[in-house]
Write a protein that holds these residues in place. Structure first.
Motif, PDB file in Angstrom:
ATOM      1  N   ASN A 108       0.855  -1.181   0.000  1.00 20.73           N
ATOM      2  CA  ASN A 108       0.000   0.000   0.000  1.00 20.73           C
ATOM      3  C   ASN A 108       0.895   1.236   0.000  1.00 20.73           C
ATOM      4  O   ASN A 108       1.617   1.493   0.971  1.00 20.73           O
ATOM      5  CB  ASN A 108      -0.915   0.023   1.225  1.00 20.73           C
ATOM      6  CG  ASN A 108      -1.983  -1.052   1.173  1.00 20.73           C
ATOM      7  OD1 ASN A 108      -3.081  -0.839   0.680  1.00 20.73           O
ATOM      8  ND2 ASN A 108      -1.655  -2.237   1.696  1.00 20.73           N
ATOM      9  N   ILE A 109       0.862   1.983  -1.103  1.00 17.70           N
ATOM     10  CA  ILE A 109       1.648   3.198  -1.258  1.00 17.70           C
ATOM     11  C   ILE A 109       0.695   4.345  -1.545  1.00 17.70           C
ATOM     12  O   ILE A 109      -0.160   4.251  -2.430  1.00 17.70           O
ATOM     13  CB  ILE A 109       2.701   3.067  -2.380  1.00 17.70           C
ATOM     14  CG1 ILE A 109       3.680   1.929  -2.063  1.00 17.70           C
ATOM     15  CG2 ILE A 109       3.458   4.372  -2.576  1.00 17.70           C
ATOM     16  CD1 ILE A 109       4.696   1.686  -3.163  1.00 17.70           C
ATOM     17  N   VAL A 110       0.847   5.418  -0.807  1.00 18.12           N
ATOM     18  CA  VAL A 110       0.040   6.624  -0.984  1.00 18.12           C
ATOM     19  C   VAL A 110       0.993   7.789  -1.229  1.00 18.12           C
ATOM     20  O   VAL A 110       1.956   7.979  -0.485  1.00 18.12           O
ATOM     21  CB  VAL A 110      -0.843   6.901   0.244  1.00 18.12           C
ATOM     22  CG1 VAL A 110      -1.564   8.235   0.095  1.00 18.12           C
ATOM     23  CG2 VAL A 110      -1.852   5.779   0.438  1.00 18.12           C
ATOM     24  N   VAL A 111       0.712   8.554  -2.292  1.00 18.40           N
ATOM     25  CA  VAL A 111       1.529   9.705  -2.651  1.00 18.40           C
ATOM     26  C   VAL A 111       0.626  10.931  -2.674  1.00 18.40           C
ATOM     27  O   VAL A 111      -0.467  10.895  -3.266  1.00 18.40           O
ATOM     28  CB  VAL A 111       2.201   9.512  -4.026  1.00 18.40           C
ATOM     29  CG1 VAL A 111       3.059  10.718  -4.375  1.00 18.40           C
ATOM     30  CG2 VAL A 111       3.043   8.250  -4.032  1.00 18.40           C
ATOM     31  N   SER A 112       1.069  12.001  -2.046  1.00 23.49           N
ATOM     32  CA  SER A 112       0.312  13.254  -2.014  1.00 23.49           C
ATOM     33  C   SER A 112       1.212  14.391  -2.476  1.00 23.49           C
ATOM     34  O   SER A 112       2.440  14.339  -2.327  1.00 23.49           O
ATOM     35  CB  SER A 112      -0.213  13.542  -0.605  1.00 23.49           C
ATOM     36  OG  SER A 112       0.859  13.723   0.299  1.00 23.49           O
TER      37      SER A 112
END
Length: 1081
Positions: A574-578
């Motif tokens: 699970n990778i989240v980029v903002s």
């Protein structure tokens, strides 16, 4: 006189012309190119045409509301459209939309043009249209218009981006159910009258009036449906009475009378034949007289009479409703219910009841037995008309008649009710949250009481900032979700039914006056649908569980507004980029059940607007206002048994304008579509960074707009058609393009701005002709669902119907092929071998020679820095090399002297004169004492004749290269090292056997020559180093001897000086002693 202008007609035709607009109104017909697209929804066959069509509207933009119980319909406004909802027996709804483009014509002018299009669909419906318009009282005839070409019509131009779409702010049904009036707000607003007949297109009005200047506050039809009243906003302030005279003469609407109203108006209503206006300390009755005589010049002045307010002189009257020919009920924001009776000699406002809450709306039921009032916090109350309005004059004090208590219906959230209607035994309310509720009514002691909410048509009460599709595995059964600035997230089905909601916590740091209110900016859902990621205006990122809606993780990710969020999810990864306006990109990863930050990227120098995760999360893309798109690649390393990840930049795409949005073309192709501020859409190859295609987002009028958000349809069939859907805040339009940049269709509906768009494809994966749904959201609080038919039934593509003109070569983008520096180095002339320099023919490729190189020819008057200095009068010449490194450069003669014996023969001189570079004579000052510089000496030592017999001649690469060629030789050496390394890695195994013998022999020969030259260079360098060492030793000995001699000289000089000083001091002492002795004597 402002009214209807009747154009001149051909008397021989016998058909009267008809124009239904005032004299200062403008109207244009809007066919789309040569497609002859018919208006909105009923005359055309929707399954046989390609284009965008509005299917459903969610939410409303204003508090405008009206009902027509006889047709089981109610109407409200949503953006630029008026939505008419019709109910069936089970209270299921169907919607119709009435809107007119900025240059929309009236039906009479449009029908004449439509008649000239001899299409089969129109021929089948023409007789039906004619009968419907005759029933409505419009004198329409099938032979009314003379045939002409639509392309030649001055009204065939489509509306451009410069023309503003105006918001619909008020609606009103005519009591007979034949007409619908819509008022607009904005510069030069209009009052539109549509027909309710389903056989007439709903985007062409039957009349357009443009007398108001700033906005239309309210419209209302008279009880007889013969008059329409319109009142402007506070900046306009005019009251107009329009007379509807549908007849065969062609005069549909004309201005009856008008006057100026200086008070802020809150509502209008008809009381018999008179118009009542209420507002801030204002109640006035306007008397509408019969039609003025034809001989009376100009427009009749509308006369009015103010009512006496008494003790309520400082009150604000909010609403009014007529209950008879001479009576009306007026309510105040303090809850007072007053009676206005015109039959009395003195027009006074009498208080007859109190609602016990602030009243904002009032309505009468269909039987005129009860009056319903509603207002603050959703309270609703019913009053019996017979008891509060007796036949005798009412007392001055409030009546104690029967009435219901203020009730908040069960299931309704507290919200101020702004509009209400009573029909079909139910109450229909519109509240301040823009939610429409259907409330069931029960009876208690003969008085109706609102019981519970039967159905709600929910909406966002503030600006809708985005829309995203839900994954198929999501448990709610909804198709998409939207979010608003206030933090509310709503789930919707394609039928517009709400499937659930949740609220995102928005923290407000302080309550200062200068602090900006926090807003929910971004919401994304994981591909598996198990969590949501949200970002707000203060840079707070939250992870919300999709079942319980509990915040699992919250962090201050950025120092300013979060612009976009990207998620990659696969099994346990699970990778989240903002990204945000603070110019940073944050990368988060979940390990087990714990979220944490793994990397902060600050490659950009301006606000980052969009991020993407491609190729299973191995590539991270971000675009910024600094006009760059940075491509990063995921790398991993293992340390102490733990694997850590990071994204490293591998390529940067530089654009001419700031990118706004980007989307991948396909999961299999490394292509990217980017929309930029220069009103173009670019297609890039991510592997090479090259631009593959670009086109301007223009329309039929060649007006380009900025595409703020784009979305690409899926490739269902290999090589099949795909569409590019996008929105533009330039003209608030929704546009559909193909991948070649051709405009397929554009539509509009939002008025305050379009915030986001999503493309929902239904049907099977391998069916290209399935219908697509385009969902758009606006800052006016509305959600619009559009249907797009990608292909007609006959299989013809939409591109052929959009434009019949072929694409010209002159309009295409010019081709470019710019070579990189590494490619240009391969074409740079290299130094020749010593055998060629020694006199070998250039065309012969011997075993010891490399392939010949083309010589560079210099200009005849070029300034050659390597030419030696020569004195005028000397009879000799010096040979010099050219800047290009050519060892066979010809001799340069000196002007003004005889040639030396070493000058070439005449034949050689002729040959050399064709190649040599002559310089103009230099005027030098004769100075015998001038010493030549070291640079001149080195140039003199490096010169040689053509035959190469001089000492230190051109024997290798090192001796041939001058100071300008050092960098070039180093570049060639580095390139050769890389090539040899790649070649060595490629011949592992049996690959060596695949090399041809002649190629292998040539390779060995070249390697041998190169090794030999490098060896000679090393040997010469060693000899030079040894010579330098000997020279240094001799110089050291000389310096030692010189220093000893210098010290001895300095010592002798010091001794002489000291002896002189001592002798002088001795003489001085003797003289002093003599003087003393003389004095004593």
């Amino acid at each position: 006189m402002a009214g209807i202008h009747t154009p001149s007609i051909n008397k021989s035709s016998g058909n009267p012309g008809l124009k239904l607009t005032p004299s200062n109104s403008t109207s244009n017909f809007l066919p789309r190119g040569s497609q002859a697209r018919t208006p909105n929804n009923k005359v055309r066959n929707t399954q046989s045409e390609t284009g965008l069509y509005l299917r459903r509207v969610i939410g409303c933009s204003t508090t405008a509301f009206d009902s027509h119980p006889a047709s089981r319909s109610f109407a409200y406004t949503a953006g630029a459209a008026a939505v008419v909802v019709q109910l069936d027996e089970s209270l299921q709804i169907t919607q119709r939309f009435f809107r007119a483009r900025p240059n929309a014509p009236t039906w009479s002018s449009a029908s004449s043009q439509v008649n000239s299009i001899q299409s089969s669909a129109f021929l089948e419906s023409r007789s039906r249209l004619s009968q419907s318009l005759k029933d409505l009282g419009i004198g329409y005839s099938t032979s009314l218009a003379t045939p002409f070409s639509i392309e030649d019509s001055p009204s065939s131009k489509t509306w451009t981006a410069r023309e503003r779409i105006k918001a619909a702010t008020c609606v009103s049904f005519s009591p007979d159910g034949r007409w619908l009036a819509v008022g607009e707000t904005g510069y030069n607003p209009r009052v539109l009258i549509f027909t309710m007949s389903k056989d007439v297109p709903s985007d062409i009005p039957v009349a357009v009036m443009s007398e108001h200047t700033f906005g239309v506050r309210d419209v209302a039809f008279s009880p007889c449906s013969k008059y329409l009243a319109s009142i402007g906003t506070i900046n306009d302030g005019f009251v107009y009475i329009w007379a509807l005279t549908p007849s065969n003469k062609g005069n549909m609407v004309k201005l009856h009378s008008s006057n100026k109203c200086t008070s802020p108006i809150r509502g209008i209503a008809w009381m018999g034949k008179n118009l009542v206006t209420v507002g801030l300390r204002h109640v006035k009755v306007w008397k509408v007289e019969e039609e003025p005589r034809p001989a009376s010049p100009g427009t009749k002045v509308l006369s009015g009479r103010n009512a006496l307010l008494g003790s309520m002189v400082d009150y604000t009257m909010t609403c009014v409703v007529g209950i008879s020919e001479d009576k009306a009920l007026v309510c105040s924001e303090r809850g007072d219910i007053c009676l206005l009776d015109e039959s009395q000699l003195q027009l006074r406002l009498l208080k007859i009841a109190n609602a016990e809450f602030g009243v904002s709306c009032i309505t009468i039921d269909a039987e005129s037995k009860f009056a319903w009032v509603a207002g603050k916090n959703g309270n609703i109350r019913a009053l019996v008309l017979k008891e509060i309005v007796p036949s005798t004059p009412p007392p001055l004090s409030p009546s104690s008649s029967r009435s219901g208590s203020p009730v908040l219906p069960y299931g309704c959230r507290p919200a101020n009710v702004t509009a209400m209607a009573s029909m079909l035994g139910h109450l229909f309310t519109l509240d301040s949250n823009h939610s429409i509720k259907i409330i069931n009514v029960s009876t208690c002691d003969g008085v109706p009481v609102p019981n519970s909410m039967v159905r709600e048509l929910p909406a966002h009460k503030d600006a809708v900032l985005g829309v995203r599709l839900l994954p198929p595995t999501y448990h709610s059964g909804a198709s998409f979700f939207t979010w608003s600035a206030g933090g509310l997230v709503l789930f919707w089905s394609l039928e517009g039914i709400n499937q659930g909601d949740f609220m995102v916590e928005l923290e407000q740091p302080s309550e200062g006056e200068d602090d900006i209110a926090n807003e929910l900016k971004v919401v994304r859902v994981s591909p598996m649908g198990d969590y949501f990621i949200t970002g707000d205006k203060y840079g707070v990122l939250r992870v919300v569980d999709s079942e319980t809606y509990i915040c699992l993780y919250g962090v201050k990710a950025h120092s300013s507004e979060i612009m976009d969020i990207a998620i990659y999810q696969h099994e346990k990864t699970n990778i989240v980029v903002s990204c945000a306006r603070d110019r940073t990109v944050q990368v988060f990863q979940r390990t087990g059940e714990i979220w944490g930050l793994i990397q902060t990227l600050d490659d950009h120098t301006a606000s980052v607007s969009k991020v993407l995760l491609l190729e299973n999360g191995s590539k991270l893309l971000s675009c910024s206002a600094d006009r760059t798109v940075v491509i990063r690649e995921l790398v991993q390393r293992e340390a102490d048994g733990a694997v850590s990840s990071a994204y490293l930049p591998i390529r940067t795409l530089v654009l001419k304008a700031s990118p706004l949005h980007m989307t991948p073309v396909s999961d299999n192709l490394p292509h990217l579509l980017v929309s930029s501020m220069d009103r173009q859409v670019h297609k890039f190859d991510l592997n090479t960074g090259k631009t593959l295609q670009s086109f301007k987002t223009t329309d039929d009028t060649n007006d380009a707009v900025v595409m703020d958000c784009i979305g690409l349809s899926k490739e269902r069939v290999p090589g099949g058609r795909r569409i590019l859907a996008g929105i533009s805040t330039t003209d608030k339009s929704i546009r559909i393009y193909d991948l070649n940049g051709n405009l397929i269709d554009k539509e509009w509906g939002h008025t305050e701005g379009v915030s986001d768009v999503a493309l929902l494809e239904t049907g099977s994966e391998d069916n290209e002709t399935d219908t697509m749904m385009v969902i758009s959201t606006g800052t006016d609080g509305t959600i619009m669902i559009w249907e797009f038919n990608p292909r007609s039934n006959d299989g013809s593509s939409s591109e052929s119907s959009v434009s019949s003109k072929p694409e010209l070569t002159a309009t295409k983008t010019p081709i470019r092929r710019i070579l990189s520096k590494s490619e240009l180095n391969e074409f740079t002339p290299k130094t020749a071998d010593k055998d060629i320099i020694a006199g070998a023919p250039s065309g012969v490729n011997s075993a010891n020679n490399s392939p010949p190189r083309v010589k560079k020819r210099n200009s005849m008057y070029g300034m050659n820095k390597t030419l030696p200095m020569a004195k005028i009068g000397q009879g000799r010449t010096d040979s010099a090399r050219t800047d290009s490194g050519d060892s066979s450069a010809p001799n340069t003669p000196v002007f003004g002297s005889e040639l030396n014996a070493s000058t070439p023969t005449s034949s050689e001189n002729k040959k050399a004169s064709r190649e040599r570079s002559l310089s103009p004579p230099e005027t030098t000052k004769p100075s015998a004492s001038r010493r030549p510089s070291n640079e001149a000496k080195s140039r003199g030592k490096g010169t040689a004749n053509v035959n190469g017999n001089a000492n230190g001649g051109l024997n290798g690469i090192a001796t041939n290269a001058n100071s300008n060629d050092v960098t070039h030789v180093n570049n060639l050496a580095e390139s050769l090292v890389r090539s040899l390394r790649t070649f060595r890695e490629g011949i592992v195994g049996n690959a060596r056997g695949g090399i041809r013998p002649e190629v292998l022999k040539e390779l060995e020969k070249e390697l041998g020559l190169t090794s030999k030259e490098l060896g000679e260079k090393t040997h010469r360098k060693r000899n030079n180093n040894a010579t330098n060492i000997v020279n240094e030793q001799i110089m050291t000995q000389l310096l030692d001897q010189y220093s000893e001699r210098l010290m001895s000289m300095i010592g002798s000089r010091l001794e002489e000086k000291l002896s002189k000083e001592a002798s002088q001091r001795g003489r001085g002492q003797e003289c002093k002693n003599c003087e003393e002795l003389t004095g004593q004597g």
